[in-house]
Design a protein around this motif. Structure first.
Motif, PDB file in Angstrom:
ATOM      1  N   HIS A   1      -9.285   0.578 -12.326  1.00 48.89           N
ATOM      2  CA  HIS A   1      -9.487   1.710 -11.422  1.00 48.89           C
ATOM      3  C   HIS A   1     -10.812   2.410 -11.725  1.00 48.89           C
ATOM      4  N   GLY A   2     -11.157   2.501 -13.005  1.00 53.18           N
ATOM      5  CA  GLY A   2     -12.429   3.107 -13.374  1.00 53.18           C
ATOM      6  C   GLY A   2     -13.611   2.341 -12.810  1.00 53.18           C
ATOM      7  N   ARG A   3     -13.533   1.000 -12.830  1.00 50.38           N
ATOM      8  CA  ARG A   3     -14.623   0.189 -12.268  1.00 50.38           C
ATOM      9  C   ARG A   3     -14.690   0.349 -10.753  1.00 50.38           C
ATOM     10  N   LEU A   4     -13.546   0.453 -10.111  1.00 53.11           N
ATOM     11  CA  LEU A   4     -13.525   0.608  -8.654  1.00 53.11           C
ATOM     12  C   LEU A   4     -14.106   1.945  -8.203  1.00 53.11           C
ATOM     13  N   THR A   5     -13.965   2.961  -9.026  1.00 52.50           N
ATOM     14  CA  THR A   5     -14.394   4.312  -8.631  1.00 52.50           C
ATOM     15  C   THR A   5     -15.632   4.784  -9.384  1.00 52.50           C
ATOM     16  N   ASN A   6     -16.293   3.848 -10.081  1.00 58.34           N
ATOM     17  CA  ASN A   6     -17.458   4.220 -10.889  1.00 58.34           C
ATOM     18  C   ASN A   6     -17.131   5.345 -11.864  1.00 58.34           C
ATOM     19  N   ASP A   7     -15.916   5.270 -12.415  1.00 64.06           N
ATOM     20  CA  ASP A   7     -15.436   6.235 -13.406  1.00 64.06           C
ATOM     21  C   ASP A   7     -15.373   7.666 -12.873  1.00 64.06           C
ATOM     22  N   GLN A   8     -15.318   7.803 -11.548  1.00 63.07           N
ATOM     23  CA  GLN A   8     -15.191   9.138 -10.952  1.00 63.07           C
ATOM     24  C   GLN A   8     -13.736   9.599 -10.897  1.00 63.07           C
ATOM     25  N   GLU A   9     -12.796   8.660 -11.040  1.00 60.01           N
ATOM     26  CA  GLU A   9     -11.377   8.995 -11.009  1.00 60.01           C
ATOM     27  C   GLU A   9     -10.675   8.353 -12.188  1.00 60.01           C
ATOM     28  N   GLN A  10      -9.665   9.026 -12.706  1.00 63.91           N
ATOM     29  CA  GLN A  10      -8.884   8.506 -13.823  1.00 63.91           C
ATOM     30  C   GLN A  10      -7.439   8.301 -13.370  1.00 63.91           C
ATOM     31  N   LEU A  11      -6.959   7.076 -13.539  1.00 66.83           N
ATOM     32  CA  LEU A  11      -5.592   6.714 -13.148  1.00 66.83           C
ATOM     33  C   LEU A  11      -4.680   6.755 -14.366  1.00 66.83           C
TER      34      LEU A  11
ATOM     35  N   GLN B   1      -5.140   8.651   1.299  1.00 69.31           N
ATOM     36  CA  GLN B   1      -4.753   7.265   1.561  1.00 69.31           C
ATOM     37  C   GLN B   1      -5.687   6.294   0.844  1.00 69.31           C
ATOM     38  N   GLY B   2      -6.977   6.606   0.842  1.00 73.94           N
ATOM     39  CA  GLY B   2      -7.932   5.746   0.150  1.00 73.94           C
ATOM     40  C   GLY B   2      -7.697   5.705  -1.349  1.00 73.94           C
ATOM     41  N   GLN B   3      -7.369   6.838  -1.936  1.00 74.32           N
ATOM     42  CA  GLN B   3      -7.081   6.882  -3.369  1.00 74.32           C
ATOM     43  C   GLN B   3      -5.833   6.066  -3.693  1.00 74.32           C
ATOM     44  N   ARG B   4      -4.820   6.158  -2.846  1.00 77.99           N
ATOM     45  CA  ARG B   4      -3.594   5.386  -3.074  1.00 77.99           C
ATOM     46  C   ARG B   4      -3.882   3.888  -2.994  1.00 77.99           C
ATOM     47  N   ARG B   5      -4.695   3.481  -2.045  1.00 79.20           N
ATOM     48  CA  ARG B   5      -5.029   2.063  -1.909  1.00 79.20           C
ATOM     49  C   ARG B   5      -5.746   1.554  -3.153  1.00 79.20           C
ATOM     50  N   THR B   6      -6.663   2.361  -3.667  1.00 80.52           N
ATOM     51  CA  THR B   6      -7.383   1.960  -4.869  1.00 80.52           C
ATOM     52  C   THR B   6      -6.432   1.852  -6.055  1.00 80.52           C
ATOM     53  N   ALA B   7      -5.502   2.796  -6.155  1.00 80.94           N
ATOM     54  CA  ALA B   7      -4.539   2.776  -7.256  1.00 80.94           C
ATOM     55  C   ALA B   7      -3.624   1.561  -7.161  1.00 80.94           C
TER      56      ALA B   7
ATOM     57  N   LEU C   1       0.818  -1.198   0.000  1.00 80.94           N
ATOM     58  CA  LEU C   1       0.000   0.000   0.000  1.00 80.94           C
ATOM     59  C   LEU C   1       0.861   1.260   0.000  1.00 80.94           C
ATOM     60  N   ASN C   2       2.162   1.088   0.257  1.00 81.72           N
ATOM     61  CA  ASN C   2       3.103   2.211   0.184  1.00 81.72           C
ATOM     62  C   ASN C   2       3.797   2.279  -1.172  1.00 81.72           C
ATOM     63  N   LEU C   3       3.364   1.444  -2.105  1.00 81.95           N
ATOM     64  CA  LEU C   3       4.006   1.394  -3.418  1.00 81.95           C
ATOM     65  C   LEU C   3       4.029   2.760  -4.093  1.00 81.95           C
ATOM     66  N   ILE C   4       2.985   3.529  -3.914  1.00 81.45           N
ATOM     67  CA  ILE C   4       2.916   4.853  -4.543  1.00 81.45           C
ATOM     68  C   ILE C   4       3.589   5.904  -3.674  1.00 81.45           C
ATOM     69  N   LYS C   5       3.349   5.857  -2.375  1.00 79.44           N
ATOM     70  CA  LYS C   5       3.826   6.924  -1.488  1.00 79.44           C
ATOM     71  C   LYS C   5       5.326   6.889  -1.277  1.00 79.44           C
ATOM     72  N   ASP C   6       5.915   5.699  -1.230  1.00 81.26           N
ATOM     73  CA  ASP C   6       7.339   5.593  -0.935  1.00 81.26           C
ATOM     74  C   ASP C   6       8.197   5.921  -2.158  1.00 81.26           C
ATOM     75  N   GLY C   7       9.514   5.760  -2.029  1.00 82.48           N
ATOM     76  CA  GLY C   7      10.451   6.214  -3.048  1.00 82.48           C
ATOM     77  C   GLY C   7      10.443   5.386  -4.314  1.00 82.48           C
ATOM     78  N   PRO C   8      11.156   5.855  -5.347  1.00 84.65           N
ATOM     79  CA  PRO C   8      11.187   5.179  -6.656  1.00 84.65           C
ATOM     80  C   PRO C   8      11.691   3.745  -6.600  1.00 84.65           C
ATOM     81  N   ALA C   9      12.543   3.408  -5.630  1.00 87.07           N
ATOM     82  CA  ALA C   9      13.071   2.043  -5.546  1.00 87.07           C
ATOM     83  C   ALA C   9      11.950   1.021  -5.422  1.00 87.07           C
ATOM     84  N   TRP C  10      10.881   1.359  -4.713  1.00 87.96           N
ATOM     85  CA  TRP C  10       9.743   0.455  -4.583  1.00 87.96           C
ATOM     86  C   TRP C  10       9.117   0.165  -5.947  1.00 87.96           C
ATOM     87  N   ARG C  11       8.939   1.205  -6.751  1.00 84.56           N
ATOM     88  CA  ARG C  11       8.266   1.041  -8.037  1.00 84.56           C
ATOM     89  C   ARG C  11       9.174   0.346  -9.050  1.00 84.56           C
TER      90      ARG C  11
END
Length: 371
Positions: free
Chosen positions: A216-226, A286-292, A127-137
């Motif tokens: 991501h679109g299905r998870l957010t009912n197309d309210q957010e674009q990843l 935090q919720g948006q990051r988890r969904t992503a 769940l820290n894949l997005i928040k933490d540094g580039p090495a994670w990604r």
């Protein structure tokens, strides 16, 4: 692919254990610190040769309260694929050298283990894949491609060896003022391997972007674009990337000598993740990051299946407690069609859909089939 048998000896808190599995869903339940995650870790090591929790093999070897360690840890599995059963064995020692056997034959290159059993791991740390540094990604990209695409692991190794040699030479030049005449050899190897590495990562990022965006679109009912994009100083085809990296290494050479490190190349690259145009690393909740992250993991599963022709095993380490109803619902849609292993405190907390579930109870390193 289906994991049919797992054998563990002196691994983490397990003295000896043999388990048989069937297709579908297996759930390990029990209180915290009983060894549930250790079982998923053992499967992950058999897939990749590495733990998702530690870089030190010794930490996975069983020890008593006085820190007296067993001589070695041993894990083995039988994985059924369309071409038959694949037998995998890994022995871990205090010296950090693994003994690996595939179908009864010893292998000396860890990359030869890849692909015999593939898995997608989703743990709370992810769940820290997005928040933490580039090495994670970068690790996320490298671990996926190493399993799914033959030869990627060896390509990554070639790049890392050349990078290590250039960095050591940079420090020697800085310290002794000599050796620069040999640096071109390592720069040529870096440019060649780095160009191929960045091209494969770019292709991965493009696949990930399309599929994670749809999920991501299905998870957010197309309210957010990843949006996901590979960030690299290199672009174009393979030849163009090789020429660009060679030029960057030459241009940065004197600065790199002063720093004692290589400042350009795929080891500095990243995945840019944006939600509704904003940088998810700094501007997302935090919720948006988890969904992503969930969208990225499910897209990873799809990529592995498309690249290898077989669905990987899905390992879910206590992540249901971190997800709300909509995210759980999406995850369960995937659980129904791939072999899945889940850890949780109790089965009721999962609120799973109806279906066949094999439940294993874990208590102080003892695993029993809960009927």
């Amino acid at each position: 692919m289906i994991l049919t048998q797992l054998t563990v000896k002196n691994f983490r808190n397990y003295e000896a254990l043999e388990l048989s599995f069937a297709p579908g869903l297996s759930v390990f339940t029990g209180r915290n610190a009983q060894g549930k995650t250790n079982l998923l870790e053992a499967i992950h090591v058999l897939c990749t040769g590495r733990s998702h929790r530690t870089a030190r093999d010794k930490e996975m070897i069983r020890h008593d309260d006085d820190m007296s360690f067993a001589e070695r840890a041993y894990i083995a599995a039988v994985c059924r694929q369309r071409d038959g059963d694949h037998q995998l064995e890994v022995a871990l020692t205090h010296r950090g050298r693994k003994a690996v056997r595939v179908n009864g034959s010893s292998i000396t290159r860890l990359g030869d283990l890849m692909g015999h059993m593939n898995a997608v791991m989703f743990s709370p740390e992810d769940l820290n894949l997005i928040k933490d540094g580039p090495a994670w990604r970068r690790r996320f990209m490298d671990m996926t491609l190493s399993q799914a695409r033959g030869g990627y692991f060896f390509l990554l190794q070639r790049y890392q060896r050349a990078l290590l040699q250039r960095n050591e030479l940079l420090k020697r030049i800085q310290r002794e003022g000599k050796g620069e005449e040999t640096i071109e050899v390592w720069e040529a190897q870096l440019a060649e391997a780095g160009a191929a590495l960045s091209l494969r990562r770019r292709d991965f990022a493009e696949f990930l972007s399309v599929n994670a965006r749809a999920i991501h679109g299905r998870l957010t009912n197309d309210q957010e674009q990843l949006e996901i994009r590979y960030e690299s100083a290199l672009e174009g085809n393979l030849q163009q990337r090789q020429e660009q990296l060679a030029e960057l290494l030459l241009r940065n050479r004197q600065r790199d000598i002063r720093l004692g490190a290589t400042t350009a190349g795929p080891h500095r690259d990243d995945l840019a993740v944006r939600i509704n145009g904003a940088d998810a690393r700094s501007d997302a909740s935090q919720g948006q990051r988890r969904t992503a992250v969930l969208s990225m993991k499910l897209a990873e599963l799809k990529l592995m299946e498309e690249m290898t022709g077989e669905a990987p095993i899905l390992l879910l380490d206590d992540v249901f407690s971190e997800l709300d109803g909509a995210r759980r619902e999406m995850l369960q849609d995937y659980i129904g069609r791939v072999q899945t292993f889940i850890t949780c405190v109790d089965l009721e907390s999962l609120a799973l859909k109806e279906g066949s579930v094999r439940r294993f109870k874990v208590d102080h390193g003892i695993v029993t089939l809960d009927t």
